[in-house]
Design a protein around this motif. Structure first.
Motif, PDB file in Angstrom:
ATOM      1  N   SER A   1      -7.057   1.081  -6.748  1.00  0.00           N
ATOM      2  CA  SER A   1      -6.037   0.341  -7.495  1.00  0.00           C
ATOM      3  C   SER A   1      -5.170   1.325  -8.272  1.00  0.00           C
ATOM      4  O   SER A   1      -5.549   2.487  -8.483  1.00  0.00           O
ATOM      5  CB  SER A   1      -6.714  -0.622  -8.472  1.00  0.00           C
ATOM      6  OG  SER A   1      -7.361   0.117  -9.499  1.00  0.00           O
TER       7      SER A   1
ATOM      8  N   TYR B   1       0.840  -1.193   0.000  1.00  0.00           N
ATOM      9  CA  TYR B   1       0.000   0.000   0.000  1.00  0.00           C
ATOM     10  C   TYR B   1       0.875   1.241   0.000  1.00  0.00           C
ATOM     11  O   TYR B   1       1.921   1.279   0.656  1.00  0.00           O
ATOM     12  CB  TYR B   1      -0.895   0.039   1.239  1.00  0.00           C
ATOM     13  CG  TYR B   1      -1.949  -1.034   1.278  1.00  0.00           C
ATOM     14  CD1 TYR B   1      -3.207  -0.825   0.723  1.00  0.00           C
ATOM     15  CD2 TYR B   1      -1.685  -2.258   1.876  1.00  0.00           C
ATOM     16  CE1 TYR B   1      -4.177  -1.810   0.758  1.00  0.00           C
ATOM     17  CE2 TYR B   1      -2.647  -3.262   1.916  1.00  0.00           C
ATOM     18  CZ  TYR B   1      -3.890  -3.023   1.354  1.00  0.00           C
ATOM     19  OH  TYR B   1      -4.845  -4.009   1.388  1.00  0.00           O
TER      20      TYR B   1
ATOM     21  N   ILE C   1      -3.286   3.595  -2.205  1.00  0.00           N
ATOM     22  CA  ILE C   1      -3.240   2.831  -3.448  1.00  0.00           C
ATOM     23  C   ILE C   1      -2.724   1.440  -3.100  1.00  0.00           C
ATOM     24  O   ILE C   1      -1.664   1.298  -2.484  1.00  0.00           O
ATOM     25  CB  ILE C   1      -2.302   3.484  -4.479  1.00  0.00           C
ATOM     26  CG1 ILE C   1      -2.705   4.938  -4.749  1.00  0.00           C
ATOM     27  CG2 ILE C   1      -2.315   2.694  -5.789  1.00  0.00           C
ATOM     28  CD1 ILE C   1      -1.698   5.700  -5.609  1.00  0.00           C
ATOM     29  N   CYS C   2      -3.469   0.414  -3.482  1.00  0.00           N
ATOM     30  CA  CYS C   2      -3.049  -0.963  -3.219  1.00  0.00           C
ATOM     31  C   CYS C   2      -2.377  -1.518  -4.473  1.00  0.00           C
ATOM     32  O   CYS C   2      -3.011  -1.655  -5.519  1.00  0.00           O
ATOM     33  CB  CYS C   2      -4.258  -1.825  -2.847  1.00  0.00           C
ATOM     34  SG  CYS C   2      -3.830  -3.556  -2.552  1.00  0.00           S
ATOM     35  N   PHE C   3      -1.090  -1.831  -4.367  1.00  0.00           N
ATOM     36  CA  PHE C   3      -0.347  -2.390  -5.488  1.00  0.00           C
ATOM     37  C   PHE C   3      -0.274  -3.903  -5.439  1.00  0.00           C
ATOM     38  O   PHE C   3      -0.112  -4.552  -6.466  1.00  0.00           O
ATOM     39  CB  PHE C   3       1.076  -1.811  -5.517  1.00  0.00           C
ATOM     40  CG  PHE C   3       1.143  -0.429  -6.082  1.00  0.00           C
ATOM     41  CD1 PHE C   3       1.299  -0.218  -7.438  1.00  0.00           C
ATOM     42  CD2 PHE C   3       1.010   0.674  -5.249  1.00  0.00           C
ATOM     43  CE1 PHE C   3       1.341   1.063  -7.969  1.00  0.00           C
ATOM     44  CE2 PHE C   3       1.057   1.960  -5.771  1.00  0.00           C
ATOM     45  CZ  PHE C   3       1.222   2.150  -7.129  1.00  0.00           C
ATOM     46  N   THR C   4      -0.342  -4.473  -4.249  1.00  0.00           N
ATOM     47  CA  THR C   4      -0.225  -5.918  -4.098  1.00  0.00           C
ATOM     48  C   THR C   4      -1.404  -6.439  -3.308  1.00  0.00           C
ATOM     49  O   THR C   4      -1.760  -5.864  -2.270  1.00  0.00           O
ATOM     50  CB  THR C   4       1.072  -6.299  -3.354  1.00  0.00           C
ATOM     51  OG1 THR C   4       2.187  -5.801  -4.086  1.00  0.00           O
ATOM     52  CG2 THR C   4       1.201  -7.803  -3.197  1.00  0.00           C
ATOM     53  N   ASP C   5      -2.010  -7.522  -3.779  1.00  0.00           N
ATOM     54  CA  ASP C   5      -3.042  -8.203  -2.999  1.00  0.00           C
ATOM     55  C   ASP C   5      -2.340  -8.931  -1.864  1.00  0.00           C
ATOM     56  O   ASP C   5      -1.736  -9.985  -2.057  1.00  0.00           O
ATOM     57  CB  ASP C   5      -3.812  -9.179  -3.882  1.00  0.00           C
ATOM     58  CG  ASP C   5      -4.905  -9.920  -3.118  1.00  0.00           C
ATOM     59  OD1 ASP C   5      -5.608 -10.735  -3.742  1.00  0.00           O
ATOM     60  OD2 ASP C   5      -5.056  -9.667  -1.906  1.00  0.00           O
TER      61      ASP C   5
ATOM     62  N   GLU D   1      -4.788   1.365 -11.368  1.00  0.00           N
ATOM     63  CA  GLU D   1      -5.548   1.727 -12.564  1.00  0.00           C
ATOM     64  C   GLU D   1      -6.559   2.839 -12.287  1.00  0.00           C
ATOM     65  O   GLU D   1      -6.956   3.558 -13.209  1.00  0.00           O
ATOM     66  CB  GLU D   1      -6.263   0.489 -13.115  1.00  0.00           C
ATOM     67  CG  GLU D   1      -5.338  -0.546 -13.739  1.00  0.00           C
ATOM     68  CD  GLU D   1      -4.528  -1.347 -12.724  1.00  0.00           C
ATOM     69  OE1 GLU D   1      -3.546  -1.993 -13.134  1.00  0.00           O
ATOM     70  OE2 GLU D   1      -4.877  -1.339 -11.519  1.00  0.00           O
ATOM     71  N   GLU D   2      -6.974   2.974 -11.041  1.00  0.00           N
ATOM     72  CA  GLU D   2      -7.932   4.014 -10.679  1.00  0.00           C
ATOM     73  C   GLU D   2      -7.277   5.314 -10.207  1.00  0.00           C
ATOM     74  O   GLU D   2      -7.960   6.291  -9.918  1.00  0.00           O
ATOM     75  CB  GLU D   2      -8.829   3.508  -9.538  1.00  0.00           C
ATOM     76  CG  GLU D   2      -9.675   2.296  -9.880  1.00  0.00           C
ATOM     77  CD  GLU D   2     -10.341   1.690  -8.651  1.00  0.00           C
ATOM     78  OE1 GLU D   2     -11.577   1.527  -8.675  1.00  0.00           O
ATOM     79  OE2 GLU D   2      -9.614   1.387  -7.674  1.00  0.00           O
ATOM     80  N   SER D   3      -5.961   5.324 -10.147  1.00  0.00           N
ATOM     81  CA  SER D   3      -5.258   6.398  -9.460  1.00  0.00           C
ATOM     82  C   SER D   3      -5.326   7.739 -10.173  1.00  0.00           C
ATOM     83  O   SER D   3      -5.394   8.796  -9.524  1.00  0.00           O
ATOM     84  CB  SER D   3      -3.797   6.011  -9.231  1.00  0.00           C
ATOM     85  OG  SER D   3      -3.722   4.902  -8.358  1.00  0.00           O
TER      86      SER D   3
ATOM     87  N   ASP E   1       4.893  -0.933  -8.364  1.00  0.00           N
ATOM     88  CA  ASP E   1       4.883  -2.282  -7.794  1.00  0.00           C
ATOM     89  C   ASP E   1       6.125  -2.547  -6.961  1.00  0.00           C
ATOM     90  O   ASP E   1       6.083  -3.308  -5.993  1.00  0.00           O
ATOM     91  CB  ASP E   1       4.786  -3.321  -8.911  1.00  0.00           C
ATOM     92  CG  ASP E   1       3.385  -3.430  -9.487  1.00  0.00           C
ATOM     93  OD1 ASP E   1       2.428  -3.493  -8.690  1.00  0.00           O
ATOM     94  OD2 ASP E   1       3.246  -3.434 -10.722  1.00  0.00           O
TER      95      ASP E   1
END
Length: 343
Positions: free
Chosen positions: A307, A33, A330-334, A309-311, A121
């Motif tokens: 995400s 995050y 922003i969450c880069f990793t699940d 992509e939504e940033s 990432d």
């Protein structure tokens, strides 16, 4: 890997590029995050002059060590960490005292254009700039460590005492962090919050602060300590007008580069005015302790998670007149899936 590049002011694009490899003394961290800071929004709009087109921003990040340079010791692949983005020269008096925030040759990952940040990432970080996380603290909440450390540092400079009245000016994410940190570092203080936005004010009062209007004659007893999380001429004035003689004011906010203050009130009242910038490694570790102590309260500071992509759309929203009350991550990793560690 994915990275968010500031192509130009007001334009953020998602790039796909090769994953970087850590040079000597550094590690690669798989970002879980990354928080969006107010200074990143000002950088996005071009209003603060501290960002450049073509750079990757992001300095509030949690993640997992992905790989290390061959000379790195004491860090293992898979370690859960937050990054300390403040990088000092390591040799000056300030750095040797553990005060890299005072280093004249400092750089900041995600702020200094030549130091790519954590809106990606993977981010490269000097091994000495990692802060280990306890198992009890989630990577999501750990993304709040950096802004919370800003609050901890300001509180340390302000030296609140048991039973004192502490006024926090500005209830944005940093002001919220100050209120949360005070609940752990000086729980006997009476904390006031001045914030015009109702949602932000409510978030701070839910954390235990009492609302007040510094411009009101009924604002209550003079305050002992003011922590200004705005840094506007009006908040400088409010700090001097609402404090008792001999009081302290610590300014974190960077809204205005030039202000005029009431020097007579400062001098004859023997009031002190102290600037606060970033944090020390100790402040970061204390921020981890605060989050571990107050995880449920800390969770209320996060308004939403998006995400990569939504940033781009998210930055437009945050730059609008109606941003959310709290922090956006922003969450880069699940983080429910293991990170594929490698060298």
């Amino acid at each position: 890997m994915r990275s968010l590049v500031l192509e130009d002011f007001g334009r953020l694009t998602l790039h796909h590029e090769e994953e970087p490899h850590p040079p000597a003394g550094c590690v690669a961290v798989a970002v879980a995050y990354s928080g969006i800071c107010g200074t990143d929004i000002h950088g996005y709009t071009g209003s603060n002059g501290r960002r450049r087109s073509g750079q990757v921003m992001g300095h509030e990040a949690s993640g997992v060590v992905l790989s290390t340079a061959a000379d790195v010791v004491g860090v293992s692949i898979g370690d859960r960490v937050v990054i300390n983005p403040l990088v000092g020269c390591g040799a000056c008096g300030a750095c040797l005292r553990g005060q890299a925030q005072q280093c004249p040759d400092q750089s900041v990952i995600g702020v200094t254009p030549s130091s790519p940040g954590a809106y990606a990432d993977v981010v490269i970080v000097p091994a000495g700039n990692l802060v280990a996380l306890p198992a009890a603290l989630s990577l999501r909440l750990a993304a709040l460590v950096e802004p919370l450390a800003v609050a901890v540092h300001a509180i340390e400079l302000g030296r609140p005492q048991r039973g004192e009245v502490v006024a926090v000016l500005g209830g944005g994410p940093i002001g919220q962090s100050v209120v949360l940190a005070l609940s752990v570092l000086e729980p006997q203080a009476r904390v006031l919050i001045s914030e015009p936005n109702a949602d932000r004010r409510r978030l701070c009062t839910d954390l235990g602060a009492l609302p007040f209007d510094p411009g009101s004659t009924g604002a209550g007893a003079p305050t002992d300590l003011v922590i200004d999380a705005v840094g506007h001429p009006a908040t400088y004035a409010a700090a001097l007008s609402t404090t008792r003689r001999g009081s302290r004011t610590v300014v974190i906010g960077l809204h205005s580069q030039q202000v005029t203050i009431d020097a007579f009130a400062l001098t004859t009242g023997e009031r002190s005015l102290h600037g606060s910038y970033c944090y020390t490694p100790t402040d970061l570790r204390r921020a981890v302790d605060v989050l571990t102590t107050r995880p449920q309260q800390a969770a209320t500071l996060v308004s939403t998670v998006v995400s990569p992509e939504e940033s781009a759309a998210t930055f437009d929203w945050l730059a609008s007149p109606a941003p959310p009350a709290g922090k956006v991550l922003i969450c880069f990793t699940d983080t429910n899936e293991p990170v594929a560690a490698h060298r």
